[in-house]
Design a protein around this motif. Structure first.
Motif, PDB file in Angstrom:
ATOM      1  N   LEU A  95      47.701 -66.215  69.439  1.00  0.00           N
ATOM      2  CA  LEU A  95      48.709 -67.150  70.234  1.00  0.00           C
ATOM      3  C   LEU A  95      49.198 -67.720  69.203  1.00  0.00           C
ATOM      4  O   LEU A  95      48.833 -68.726  68.295  1.00  0.00           O
ATOM      5  CB  LEU A  95      48.223 -68.142  71.217  1.00  0.00           C
ATOM      6  N   HIS A  96      50.572 -67.713  68.843  1.00  0.00           N
ATOM      7  CA  HIS A  96      51.419 -68.191  67.706  1.00  0.00           C
ATOM      8  C   HIS A  96      52.665 -69.291  68.072  1.00  0.00           C
ATOM      9  O   HIS A  96      53.020 -69.098  69.193  1.00  0.00           O
ATOM     10  CB  HIS A  96      52.068 -67.069  66.918  1.00  0.00           C
ATOM     11  N   TYR A  97      52.852 -70.178  67.302  1.00  0.00           N
ATOM     12  CA  TYR A  97      54.077 -71.157  67.415  1.00  0.00           C
ATOM     13  C   TYR A  97      54.150 -71.340  65.962  1.00  0.00           C
ATOM     14  O   TYR A  97      53.689 -71.468  65.074  1.00  0.00           O
ATOM     15  CB  TYR A  97      53.677 -72.117  68.412  1.00  0.00           C
ATOM     16  N   GLN A  98      55.377 -72.197  65.666  1.00  0.00           N
ATOM     17  CA  GLN A  98      55.606 -72.877  64.716  1.00  0.00           C
ATOM     18  C   GLN A  98      56.241 -74.286  64.816  1.00  0.00           C
ATOM     19  O   GLN A  98      56.590 -74.615  65.991  1.00  0.00           O
ATOM     20  CB  GLN A  98      57.111 -71.891  63.969  1.00  0.00           C
ATOM     21  N   GLY A 126      56.009 -48.976  77.085  1.00  0.00           N
ATOM     22  CA  GLY A 126      54.668 -49.261  77.704  1.00  0.00           C
ATOM     23  C   GLY A 126      54.664 -50.542  78.412  1.00  0.00           C
ATOM     24  O   GLY A 126      55.619 -50.733  79.175  1.00  0.00           O
ATOM     25  N   ALA A 127      53.717 -51.502  78.288  1.00  0.00           N
ATOM     26  CA  ALA A 127      53.516 -52.616  78.956  1.00  0.00           C
ATOM     27  C   ALA A 127      52.578 -53.599  78.492  1.00  0.00           C
ATOM     28  O   ALA A 127      51.820 -53.060  77.527  1.00  0.00           O
ATOM     29  CB  ALA A 127      52.770 -52.151  80.389  1.00  0.00           C
ATOM     30  N   ILE A 128      52.915 -55.021  78.583  1.00  0.00           N
ATOM     31  CA  ILE A 128      52.197 -55.936  77.823  1.00  0.00           C
ATOM     32  C   ILE A 128      51.812 -57.004  78.942  1.00  0.00           C
ATOM     33  O   ILE A 128      52.465 -57.175  80.014  1.00  0.00           O
ATOM     34  CB  ILE A 128      52.811 -56.663  76.909  1.00  0.00           C
ATOM     35  N   PHE A 129      50.833 -57.984  78.787  1.00  0.00           N
ATOM     36  CA  PHE A 129      50.461 -58.905  79.532  1.00  0.00           C
ATOM     37  C   PHE A 129      50.905 -60.270  78.573  1.00  0.00           C
ATOM     38  O   PHE A 129      50.049 -60.324  77.582  1.00  0.00           O
ATOM     39  CB  PHE A 129      49.030 -59.054  80.026  1.00  0.00           C
ATOM     40  N   ASP A 130      51.853 -60.962  78.875  1.00  0.00           N
ATOM     41  CA  ASP A 130      52.561 -61.818  77.919  1.00  0.00           C
ATOM     42  C   ASP A 130      52.241 -63.220  78.455  1.00  0.00           C
ATOM     43  O   ASP A 130      52.400 -63.502  79.625  1.00  0.00           O
ATOM     44  CB  ASP A 130      54.097 -61.738  77.951  1.00  0.00           C
ATOM     45  N   VAL A 131      51.912 -64.095  77.436  1.00  0.00           N
ATOM     46  CA  VAL A 131      51.454 -65.543  77.674  1.00  0.00           C
ATOM     47  C   VAL A 131      52.003 -66.351  76.973  1.00  0.00           C
ATOM     48  O   VAL A 131      52.382 -66.215  75.844  1.00  0.00           O
ATOM     49  CB  VAL A 131      49.809 -65.267  77.467  1.00  0.00           C
ATOM     50  N   VAL A 132      52.274 -67.445  77.608  1.00  0.00           N
ATOM     51  CA  VAL A 132      52.951 -68.869  77.117  1.00  0.00           C
ATOM     52  C   VAL A 132      51.864 -69.940  77.434  1.00  0.00           C
ATOM     53  O   VAL A 132      51.373 -70.172  78.342  1.00  0.00           O
ATOM     54  CB  VAL A 132      54.418 -68.928  77.494  1.00  0.00           C
ATOM     55  N   ALA A 135      52.693 -72.104  72.442  1.00  0.00           N
ATOM     56  CA  ALA A 135      52.143 -70.727  71.718  1.00  0.00           C
ATOM     57  C   ALA A 135      52.624 -69.668  72.617  1.00  0.00           C
ATOM     58  O   ALA A 135      52.706 -69.738  73.782  1.00  0.00           O
ATOM     59  CB  ALA A 135      50.773 -71.217  71.545  1.00  0.00           C
ATOM     60  N   HIS A 136      52.560 -68.496  71.724  1.00  0.00           N
ATOM     61  CA  HIS A 136      53.132 -67.094  72.566  1.00  0.00           C
ATOM     62  C   HIS A 136      51.923 -66.022  71.974  1.00  0.00           C
ATOM     63  O   HIS A 136      51.755 -66.154  70.779  1.00  0.00           O
ATOM     64  CB  HIS A 136      54.431 -66.968  72.416  1.00  0.00           C
ATOM     65  N   GLY A 137      51.532 -65.150  72.942  1.00  0.00           N
ATOM     66  CA  GLY A 137      50.998 -64.072  72.527  1.00  0.00           C
ATOM     67  C   GLY A 137      50.865 -63.017  73.694  1.00  0.00           C
ATOM     68  O   GLY A 137      51.590 -63.201  74.672  1.00  0.00           O
ATOM     69  N   TYR A 138      50.553 -61.881  73.347  1.00  0.00           N
ATOM     70  CA  TYR A 138      50.365 -60.751  74.300  1.00  0.00           C
ATOM     71  C   TYR A 138      49.369 -59.849  74.060  1.00  0.00           C
ATOM     72  O   TYR A 138      48.833 -59.762  73.275  1.00  0.00           O
ATOM     73  CB  TYR A 138      52.011 -60.215  74.645  1.00  0.00           C
ATOM     74  N   GLN A 139      49.019 -58.993  75.415  1.00  0.00           N
ATOM     75  CA  GLN A 139      48.002 -58.096  75.117  1.00  0.00           C
ATOM     76  C   GLN A 139      48.636 -56.768  75.637  1.00  0.00           C
ATOM     77  O   GLN A 139      49.309 -56.736  76.566  1.00  0.00           O
ATOM     78  CB  GLN A 139      46.942 -58.247  76.090  1.00  0.00           C
TER      79      GLN A 139
END
Length: 183
Positions: free
Chosen positions: A61-64, A79-85, A118-122
């Motif tokens: 999970l990233h942020y600045q 394709g497809a992702i599971f996106d998380v905030v 923060a943001h990340g995805y699978q």
């Protein structure tokens, strides 16, 4: 576009409204006027494209940190992702909460990530491609992150997390992270 608020203050799912005819369909996926009407940052300073080859791979999970805190508009193009905030903004009413949604090339749904979160995805399938617009250019000295497996967050990843970079595997939990607004 339909703007669907998530459980993290300022985060939205954006659902395109497709107009179809015999040729196929058309959908608006960005409108500065509509974003501004929802109080969202419309600045685009950088556009990134990622390729994730294996399902299960987690990025983030990233942020600045300020002054390089960035909002993002994330879309899956293949394709497809599971996106998380994750709300990593001390003082926010939803601090420490996360929201996630499946984004796919087929549905065209986007996720708006507010600055300071923060943001990340699978990746949910092999050969996934993700495109995201950032309001600020990448600034290595301001980049930070949070552990994707932080038990305090308890993110429900759809697949067993795998494929982490060395950097992502060493990120701290939220309770130890260098957060926006802290001195």
């Amino acid at each position: 576009m339909q703007f669907e608020p998530l459980d993290v203050t300022g985060a939205f799912l954006l659902r395109p409204e497709r107009r179809a005819d015999a040729r196929g369909w058309f959908a608006r996926v960005f409108s500065a006027d509509e974003f501004a009407a929802h109080g969202l940052d419309v600045t685009i300073a950088q556009i990134n494209l990622t390729a994730t080859e294996r399902a299960g791979t987690v990025r983030g999970l990233h942020y600045q940190l300020p002054p390089a805190a960035e909002s993002k508009l994330v879309r899956c193009t293949e394709g497809a992702i599971f996106d998380v905030v994750v709300d990593s903004r001390p003082g926010s009413p939803t601090f420490g909460r996360w929201a996630g949604a499946e984004l796919s090339a087929e549905d065209g749904v986007s996720l708006y990530v507010p600055a300071g979160c923060a943001h990340g995805y699978q990746a949910l399938v092999d050969g996934t491609r993700t495109l995201y617009h950032a309001s600020v250019s990448y600034s290595p000295q301001h980049e930070r992150g949070i552990d994707h497996a932080d038990p305090q967050l308890a993110i429900s990843w759809p697949l067993p997390p795998s494929g982490l970079s060395e950097k992502d595997a060493s990120l701290p939990p939220l309770s130890e992270a260098d957060l926006p607004g802290q001195d």
